[in-house]
Design a protein around this motif. Sequence first.
Motif, short mmCIF file in Angstrom:
data_model
loop_
_atom_site.label_atom_id
_atom_site.label_comp_id
_atom_site.label_asym_id
_atom_site.label_seq_id
_atom_site.Cartn_x
_atom_site.Cartn_y
_atom_site.Cartn_z
N SER A 1 0.83 -1.21 0.00
CA SER A 1 0.00 0.00 0.00
C SER A 1 0.86 1.26 0.00
O SER A 1 0.57 2.22 -0.72
N ARG A 2 1.94 1.25 0.78
CA ARG A 2 2.81 2.42 0.82
C ARG A 2 3.53 2.59 -0.52
O ARG A 2 3.70 3.71 -0.99
N TRP A 3 3.95 1.50 -1.09
CA TRP A 3 4.62 1.55 -2.39
C TRP A 3 3.69 2.13 -3.45
O TRP A 3 4.07 3.02 -4.22
N GLY B 1 -4.61 4.33 -16.98
CA GLY B 1 -3.47 3.62 -17.55
C GLY B 1 -2.74 2.79 -16.51
O GLY B 1 -2.26 1.68 -16.81
N VAL B 2 -2.63 3.31 -15.29
CA VAL B 2 -1.99 2.55 -14.21
C VAL B 2 -2.76 1.26 -13.93
O VAL B 2 -2.18 0.19 -13.76
N ALA B 3 -4.09 1.38 -13.86
CA ALA B 3 -4.91 0.20 -13.60
C ALA B 3 -4.79 -0.81 -14.74
O ALA B 3 -4.70 -2.03 -14.50
N THR C 1 -8.60 4.52 -8.34
CA THR C 1 -7.51 4.48 -7.37
C THR C 1 -7.80 3.48 -6.26
O THR C 1 -6.92 2.71 -5.85
N VAL C 2 -9.03 3.48 -5.77
CA VAL C 2 -9.42 2.51 -4.75
C VAL C 2 -9.28 1.09 -5.28
O VAL C 2 -8.78 0.19 -4.58
N PHE C 3 -9.69 0.86 -6.53
CA PHE C 3 -9.54 -0.46 -7.14
C PHE C 3 -8.07 -0.86 -7.20
O PHE C 3 -7.72 -2.03 -6.94
N ILE C 4 -7.19 0.08 -7.56
CA ILE C 4 -5.76 -0.23 -7.65
C ILE C 4 -5.22 -0.66 -6.29
O ILE C 4 -4.46 -1.64 -6.19
N GLY D 1 -3.95 -4.25 -5.55
CA GLY D 1 -2.53 -4.29 -5.24
C GLY D 1 -2.23 -4.97 -3.92
O GLY D 1 -1.22 -5.65 -3.77
N ARG D 2 -3.09 -4.78 -2.93
CA ARG D 2 -2.88 -5.43 -1.64
C ARG D 2 -3.05 -6.92 -1.71
O ARG D 2 -2.40 -7.67 -0.99
#
Length: 339
Positions: A136-138, A201-203, A327-330, A334-335
């Motif tokens: 999460s921090r990353w 794009g990130v997602a 962003t929440v989805f990412i 990611g977690r």
Amino acid sequence: MSNLTKTSTTNRSARPNGPTTSPAATRSPRLSGMNWLIWRQHRAGFWTLLALTALSAAGLIYQRTDLMNQLTTHGWPDSSPDKWLPAVHPQRFQLVSYGLGFVPIVLGVFLGAPLLAGDLENGTAKLVASQSVTPSRWLATKLGISALVVILCTAALSIAFGRWWGPVKYEPTVLGWSDGTAFDNTGPVPVALALFTVVGGVAIGMLLRRTLISMVVTFAFAVVVQVVWHFQRLNLGHVVTITTHKGIGPTTSPQLPEAALEIDTSMISGSGQTYGWGTCAHEASEKVCAEKFDLVGWSVDYLPISQMSGMQWFGASILFILTAAITVFIFIRGRKRIV
């Protein structure tokens, strides 16, 4: 023994009585830890964006200065537009606005798509996962620094372009305020479009995990966003209707406010029913048509330029909400699965 005692006493007396200052305390603020690592990893792209933004903003400032000199020479703002309008070069505005319109697409493809896809493809994400830093921090550091750079660059371009276009914004022959050339390059819209495209794009990169294919898919995503935004832009405003009851002659059409965008024009009858332009096409004359359908005047739907700012913030708010959702989805994705 006496020599050691003397040396120790001398060293103690040589020390300053006041508080000591460590070298670290005198250093200027610098990035450290994860922030430093992320900036160093993407510093080439970030510095390139900042440099291009600085050059572009400087060019826009120069264009505004040149425009103001030309306008004041021809009596602006006291003289009528036909006096100073020839001094304006609409093709410059068109060319620059088209170029700025590609900024969200370029940022999404070359910054957003590779941001996570590159780390997932080359194994850097596995190395991060093996360290004490949490996923999460990353992710937060990656997205935070990238978003900050995007906001800074797009906001600077938006302000610079808006100041250049501001003196002639009421002249639709230069740039129509409701067109993407002006609407999408001023106010909060460039920032919102760029952030949404970059985070999208990130997602995409996180899901596909391959840099090249992620860039291709992000390009298609960005184009679709631009197309949908183009067709929904006018729906952000509240249409105003003005009517007249002075007949349907060409000189009886209602006078719209300056720079208003006409949406639709129709004729109205005494009962309030509207008829389109083609109603009188097959009638013997305008008078016969007016008597047949009891036409008494015009009804015009339009959007005033005064709604531009409200429409921009409303549309930008929608894009910000969508960006937050992605962003929440990412973070959730990611977690659970960062490697």
